[in-house]
Design a protein around this motif. Structure first.
Motif, PDB file in Angstrom:
ATOM      1  N   UNK A 113       0.839  -1.194   0.000  1.00 15.08           N
ATOM      2  CA  UNK A 113       0.000   0.000   0.000  1.00 15.08           C
ATOM      3  C   UNK A 113       0.869   1.236   0.000  1.00 15.08           C
ATOM      4  N   UNK A 114       0.481   2.245   0.753  1.00 18.12           N
ATOM      5  CA  UNK A 114       1.267   3.465   0.875  1.00 18.12           C
ATOM      6  C   UNK A 114       2.052   3.440   2.181  1.00 18.12           C
ATOM      7  N   UNK A 115       3.214   4.060   2.169  1.00 20.29           N
ATOM      8  CA  UNK A 115       4.093   4.011   3.337  1.00 20.29           C
ATOM      9  C   UNK A 115       3.528   4.820   4.503  1.00 20.29           C
ATOM     10  N   UNK A 144      -0.970   2.111   4.504  1.00 19.11           N
ATOM     11  CA  UNK A 144      -2.288   2.739   4.470  1.00 19.11           C
ATOM     12  C   UNK A 144      -2.746   2.865   3.026  1.00 19.11           C
ATOM     13  N   UNK A 145      -4.056   3.096   2.852  1.00 19.20           N
ATOM     14  CA  UNK A 145      -4.598   3.238   1.500  1.00 19.20           C
ATOM     15  C   UNK A 145      -5.942   3.958   1.570  1.00 19.20           C
ATOM     16  N   UNK A 146      -6.418   4.383   0.402  1.00 24.89           N
ATOM     17  CA  UNK A 146      -7.764   4.964   0.281  1.00 24.89           C
ATOM     18  C   UNK A 146      -8.646   3.913  -0.380  1.00 24.89           C
ATOM     19  N   UNK A 147      -9.772   3.606   0.252  1.00 19.75           N
ATOM     20  CA  UNK A 147     -10.715   2.646  -0.298  1.00 19.75           C
ATOM     21  C   UNK A 147     -12.014   3.375  -0.637  1.00 19.75           C
ATOM     22  N   UNK A 179     -12.816   6.316   2.433  1.00 20.56           N
ATOM     23  CA  UNK A 179     -12.336   5.487   3.542  1.00 20.56           C
ATOM     24  C   UNK A 179     -10.814   5.526   3.588  1.00 20.56           C
ATOM     25  N   UNK A 180     -10.279   5.907   4.731  1.00 16.85           N
ATOM     26  CA  UNK A 180      -8.837   5.868   4.970  1.00 16.85           C
ATOM     27  C   UNK A 180      -8.566   4.584   5.735  1.00 16.85           C
ATOM     28  N   UNK A 181      -7.844   3.686   5.122  1.00 12.96           N
ATOM     29  CA  UNK A 181      -7.599   2.366   5.723  1.00 12.96           C
ATOM     30  C   UNK A 181      -6.163   2.246   6.215  1.00 12.96           C
ATOM     31  N   UNK A 182      -6.010   1.866   7.482  1.00 11.05           N
ATOM     32  CA  UNK A 182      -4.719   1.454   8.016  1.00 11.05           C
ATOM     33  C   UNK A 182      -4.733  -0.063   7.966  1.00 11.05           C
ATOM     34  N   UNK A 194     -10.569   1.038   9.636  1.00  6.95           N
ATOM     35  CA  UNK A 194     -11.009   1.940   8.570  1.00  6.95           C
ATOM     36  C   UNK A 194     -11.567   3.216   9.182  1.00  6.95           C
ATOM     37  N   UNK A 195     -11.191   4.361   8.615  1.00  2.00           N
ATOM     38  CA  UNK A 195     -11.656   5.658   9.106  1.00  2.00           C
ATOM     39  C   UNK A 195     -12.486   6.361   8.037  1.00  2.00           C
TER      40      UNK A 195
END
Length: 232
Positions: free
Chosen positions: A61-63, A83-86, A90-93, A103-104
């Motif tokens: 994913x992203x660092x 982390x990533x955007x879903x 949704x901001x996912x760790x 998920x945030x």
């Protein structure tokens, strides 16, 4: 296919393409906005962890970087590797397998909430804003007076940083308060969206907005205003 049907189909295709483009732009904007330092915390901020989200891509994913104390403060963060955007918002760790640890979603500007089943709600907030709020909270701790618009003091109370319920902290009334305040009998307080909120044991709420750093006026305003002043 008739000319009319062809036109409708073309219009629908164009609309779908525009929708997809807008969605991609929303996700791209969110990804860009999230790069930086964030505070991951319990709702009452008794346990906090600084997370630095980066724009660099990894196979997972992203660092991101977690400060050294994160695992001790919030044990579930030991699983987080990227982390990533879903979807759109949704901001996912996530863990090394790309599975969500938490998920945030954004609940107000710059503040995201995420739920871990069996544990509760966690907050992800811009680090600078979170520390500004903490500083504001610290400045509120201590003795206050409740006064009428004519300057008459009708009650003394003490705001503490002792945790009560949820995001609230304990407040104590001093003896010889005006009957109206004594009947309200606030037991908890918090800062919320620029307001000081006093809450009674029965769940009644009084809201105050700042005139300046030392004076807070009850809202909605009345002909006989109620004002809170520092340490008088």
């Amino acid at each position: 296919m008739s000319r009319g049907c062809s036109s409708m189909a073309a219009a629908l295709t164009a609309l779908l393409a525009l929708g997809s483009q807008a969605a991609a732009q929303d996700a791209s904007t969110l990804k860009k906005d999230m790069v930086g330092q964030w505070e991951l915390a319990t709702t009452e901020r008794s346990k906090t962890c600084v997370v630095t989200l980066k724009g660099d891509t990894t196979p997972q994913g992203l660092k991101l970087e977690l400060e050294p104390g994160c695992a001790a403060a919030l044990p579930f963060t030991k699983e987080i590797t990227a982390w990533s955007i879903k979807g759109l918002d949704i901001v996912r760790l996530q863990d090394a397998a790309g599975q969500p640890v938490i998920d945030f979603t954004e609940v107000e500007s710059g503040i995201f909430e995420g739920l871990r089943t069996g544990e509760g709600v966690y907050i992800l907030q811009n680090l600078a804003a979170a520390r500004s709020l903490a500083k504001s909270m610290d400045q509120m701790i201590g003795d206050w007076s409740m006064v009428r618009g004519n300057g008459q003091t009708i009650c003394g109370l003490t705001l503490t940083n002792t945790e009560a319920t949820g995001d609230n902290f304990q407040v104590f009334l001093k003896p010889k308060c005006d009957p109206a305040v004594a009947a309200f009998a606030p037991t908890e307080w918090r800062l919320e969206r620029g307001q000081m909120i006093l809450t009674s044991k029965a769940g009644e709420i009084w809201q105050f907005e700042a005139d300046d750093n030392a004076q807070w006026r009850r809202v909605p305003d009345t002909a006989d205003p109620l004002i809170m002043l520092r340490g008088q």
